[in-house]
Design an enzyme around this catalytic site. Structure first.
Site, mmCIF file in Angstrom:
data_model
loop_
_atom_site.group_PDB
_atom_site.id
_atom_site.type_symbol
_atom_site.label_atom_id
_atom_site.label_comp_id
_atom_site.label_asym_id
_atom_site.label_seq_id
_atom_site.Cartn_x
_atom_site.Cartn_y
_atom_site.Cartn_z
ATOM 1 N N GLU A 144 32.325 -3.509 8.416
ATOM 2 C CA GLU A 144 31.806 -1.670 8.092
ATOM 3 C C GLU A 144 32.516 -1.342 9.575
ATOM 4 O O GLU A 144 32.848 -1.820 10.101
ATOM 5 C CB GLU A 144 30.297 -1.716 8.039
ATOM 6 C CG GLU A 144 29.435 -2.342 6.786
ATOM 7 C CD GLU A 144 28.266 -1.895 7.444
ATOM 8 O OE1 GLU A 144 27.614 -1.915 6.258
ATOM 9 O OE2 GLU A 144 27.450 -2.283 8.339
ATOM 10 N N CYS A 188 33.922 3.642 15.241
ATOM 11 C CA CYS A 188 32.886 2.095 15.402
ATOM 12 C C CYS A 188 33.773 1.241 15.197
ATOM 13 O O CYS A 188 33.548 1.569 13.792
ATOM 14 C CB CYS A 188 32.040 2.425 16.149
ATOM 15 S SG CYS A 188 31.277 0.461 16.425
ATOM 16 N N CYS A 231 31.274 -12.945 12.202
ATOM 17 C CA CYS A 231 31.883 -13.192 13.426
ATOM 18 C C CYS A 231 31.611 -14.596 13.994
ATOM 19 O O CYS A 231 30.543 -15.057 13.720
ATOM 20 C CB CYS A 231 31.175 -12.397 14.631
ATOM 21 S SG CYS A 231 31.357 -12.923 16.464
ATOM 22 N N CYS A 239 25.023 -14.203 18.709
ATOM 23 C CA CYS A 239 24.323 -13.492 19.333
ATOM 24 C C CYS A 239 23.401 -13.765 18.934
ATOM 25 O O CYS A 239 23.116 -12.712 17.852
ATOM 26 C CB CYS A 239 24.992 -12.367 20.273
ATOM 27 S SG CYS A 239 26.386 -12.760 20.990
ATOM 28 N N CYS A 265 21.739 -9.827 17.709
ATOM 29 C CA CYS A 265 22.932 -9.092 16.532
ATOM 30 C C CYS A 265 23.121 -9.571 14.795
ATOM 31 O O CYS A 265 23.022 -10.673 14.467
ATOM 32 C CB CYS A 265 24.377 -9.867 17.100
ATOM 33 S SG CYS A 265 25.339 -8.591 16.554
ATOM 34 N N CYS A 275 24.546 -0.041 17.574
ATOM 35 C CA CYS A 275 25.176 -1.284 17.938
ATOM 36 C C CYS A 275 24.124 -2.574 16.868
ATOM 37 O O CYS A 275 23.126 -2.686 17.199
ATOM 38 C CB CYS A 275 25.139 -1.269 19.248
ATOM 39 S SG CYS A 275 25.218 0.217 19.541
HETATM 40 N N1 SAH Z 1 31.758 -8.807 20.037
HETATM 41 C C1 SAH Z 1 31.844 -7.367 20.757
HETATM 42 C C2 SAH Z 1 31.620 -6.154 20.606
HETATM 43 C C3 SAH Z 1 30.372 -5.915 19.746
HETATM 44 S S1 SAH Z 1 30.321 -4.497 20.118
HETATM 45 C C4 SAH Z 1 30.847 -7.415 21.394
HETATM 46 O O1 SAH Z 1 29.598 -8.508 21.137
HETATM 47 O O2 SAH Z 1 30.871 -7.547 22.640
HETATM 48 C C5 SAH Z 1 28.605 -4.282 19.790
HETATM 49 C C6 SAH Z 1 27.760 -4.399 21.439
HETATM 50 O O3 SAH Z 1 26.186 -3.755 20.514
HETATM 51 C C7 SAH Z 1 27.497 -5.244 21.726
HETATM 52 O O4 SAH Z 1 27.540 -4.614 23.185
HETATM 53 C C8 SAH Z 1 26.354 -6.339 21.000
HETATM 54 O O5 SAH Z 1 25.964 -7.136 22.043
HETATM 55 C C9 SAH Z 1 25.507 -5.027 21.402
HETATM 56 N N2 SAH Z 1 24.328 -5.753 20.242
HETATM 57 C C10 SAH Z 1 24.297 -6.501 19.862
HETATM 58 N N3 SAH Z 1 23.076 -6.596 18.690
HETATM 59 C C11 SAH Z 1 22.377 -5.601 19.111
HETATM 60 C C12 SAH Z 1 21.076 -5.175 18.572
HETATM 61 N N4 SAH Z 1 20.598 -5.428 17.566
HETATM 62 N N5 SAH Z 1 20.249 -3.831 19.219
HETATM 63 C C13 SAH Z 1 20.933 -3.239 20.244
HETATM 64 N N6 SAH Z 1 22.257 -3.429 20.799
HETATM 65 C C14 SAH Z 1 23.411 -5.043 19.958
HETATM 66 FE FE1 SF4 Z 2 29.209 -11.359 17.418
HETATM 67 FE FE2 SF4 Z 2 27.204 -9.865 18.020
HETATM 68 FE FE3 SF4 Z 2 27.958 -10.927 19.710
HETATM 69 FE FE4 SF4 Z 2 28.957 -9.802 19.210
HETATM 70 S S1 SF4 Z 2 27.345 -9.403 20.274
HETATM 71 S S2 SF4 Z 2 29.810 -11.514 19.921
HETATM 72 S S3 SF4 Z 2 29.880 -9.122 17.086
HETATM 73 S S4 SF4 Z 2 27.182 -12.184 17.820
#
Ligand code: SAH
Ligand code: SF4
Length: 390
Positions: free
Chosen positions: A123, A138, A145, A149, A152, A376
């Protein structure tokens, strides 16, 4: 002179790259023998042209049509004579990922589900700026991935594969197509899609080679020509690759910090077990492209009762003291089955005030496109690894 620490870092880098080779994107060659030109470097295009007996200067012409004009059809290339147009079309294509689904949010955010040549999907989200006549695209760097996390949605999808340079640039170009955002015949330059954030699906620094190649293409002055100041790469903290990205690309850096104590960060950003907070912050301190004009963004998702106390805020400002930085507070975005709640408004306000009082700007990120799961951390596709689904 190389020190033991340098060797270790080098070994680590090699390991990371070798590991990701298993997840390689499709080759540039199509089943019919034609080659995809998007995603090739200038040198590679010159070599492709040489292979069909054409001179290097043609690469410059092609580059202009592909990346400046957004052409996908050789017959539109008016500076190239018809017979050569036909020859090029017999050997090459200028492709785009297929937009399998496009949804537009009530707040104008637009989410694309792009399908690539092998059927895998990722996406991409366009987030228009409400005040200005421009916006950010974006972009995803991987299908799924490897990192999980806890907050996420993408992290619940195992890594299917890396996206290739063609697919990374292709997301941006296809998004531009969707808005008719290429220079008009009168030479007006596109404005809407003028910023890239590598904040979609995947960890860009675990697919560094392809991301770097794609960003080198979009920064090329004779093509899309985005300045490095208009590109932000977000990482969950792959420390050894941060140094490389800073030196080689010099783009803006965003770091997904989300917790200020190792015990908690180990749990919610599991990569922390490998690169703990102290190492991550040290890498930020030495990030070459950071300055007062170009600050590092620390992303901090606000999880109710988990990481949003005043003590957390105070520890955060202690950790980042002296770094040219801003702190982006992200209200947690829900997704189906997500295990957290977003912090209360008063907790967010108190947290933001402490960070602000310490001299760091602390904007709260307005959630965009939540109604279409485009905010995000909400991105996810149905793609699976072939073996897993077989
Ligand atoms: N993998 C990279 C790029 C993804 S950026 C990273 O983790 O930095 C997406 C951003 O949204 C990251 O800061 C991630 O931690 C944040 N994010 C992930 N899940 C989220 C959620 N459920 N609500 C808000 N932010 C979230
Ligand atoms: Fe991967 Fe989501 Fe963690 Fe970013 S925030 S490293 S996309 S699992």
């Amino acid at each position: 002179m190389s020190t033991a620490a340098d060797d270790l870092t080098e070994a680590e880098r090699t390991r990371i790259l070798a590991k990701t080779a298993r997840f390689a994107p499709p080759a540039a060659q199509l089943a019919d023998g034609r080659r995809e030109l998007v995603g090739l470097s200038r040198e590679e295009i010159i070599a492709e042209l040489a292979a069909i007996g054409e001179k290097p200067f043609r690469a410059k012409q092609l580059w202009h049509w592909i990346y400046h004009q957004g052409a996908t059809d050789f017959s539109r290339m008016s500076s190239i004579a018809r017979p050569l147009q036909e020859k090029l079309a017999a050997h090459f294509i200028i492709g785009r990922p297929e937009a399998a689904e496009v949804q537009t949010s009530t707040d104008e955010t637009r989410k694309f589900l792009f399908r690539f040549r092998d059927g895998q999907e990722a996406e991409t989200v366009y987030i228009p700026d409400r005040q200005e006549d421009r916006g950010a695209v974006c972009i995803s760097s991987q299908v799924g991935c490897t990192l999980s996390c806890r907050f996420c949605h993408t992290g619940t999808q195992t890594l299917v594969r890396n996206l290739g340079a063609a697919e990374i640039v292709g997301q941006f170009m296809a998004a531009r197509d969707s808005y008719g955002e290429w220079p008009s015949p009168r030479g007006e330059t596109p404005r809407l899609l003028s910023t890239i954030v590598l904040m979609g699906m995947g960890e860009p620094l675990y697919n560094y080679e392809n991301v770097a190649k794609a960003m080198t293409i979009v920064m090329d002055g004779e093509g899309i020509a985005l300045s490095r100041r208009r590109i932000t790469l977000s990482t969950s903290g792959v420390v050894p690759m941060m140094d490389r990205a800073g030196t080689e690309l010099g783009v803006n850096l965003a770091v997904s910090l989300h917790a200020v104590r190792d015990e908690l960060r180990d749990e919610i950003v599991p990569l922390n077990r490998k690169y703990p907070i102290a190492e991550l912050i040290a890498a930020c301190r030495r990030y070459p492209a950071a300055s007062n004009a170009r600050r590092i963004t620390f992303e901090y998702v606000m999880l109710r009762g988990i990481n949003d106390s005043e003590a957390d805020a105070r520890e955060l400002v202690r950790l980042i003291a002296g770094i040219p930085a801003k702190v982006n507070l992200i209200p947690f975005n829900l997704w189906p089955g997500s295990p957290y709640e977003t912090s209360t408004q008063s907790a967010i306000d108190r947290f933001a005030a402490i960070v602000m009082d310490a001299g760091f700007s602390s904007p709260v990120r307005t959630p965009r496109g939540r109604d279409i799961l485009a905010a995000c951390g909400q991105l996810r596709t149905e793609s699976r690894r072939a073996r897993a689904s077989a």
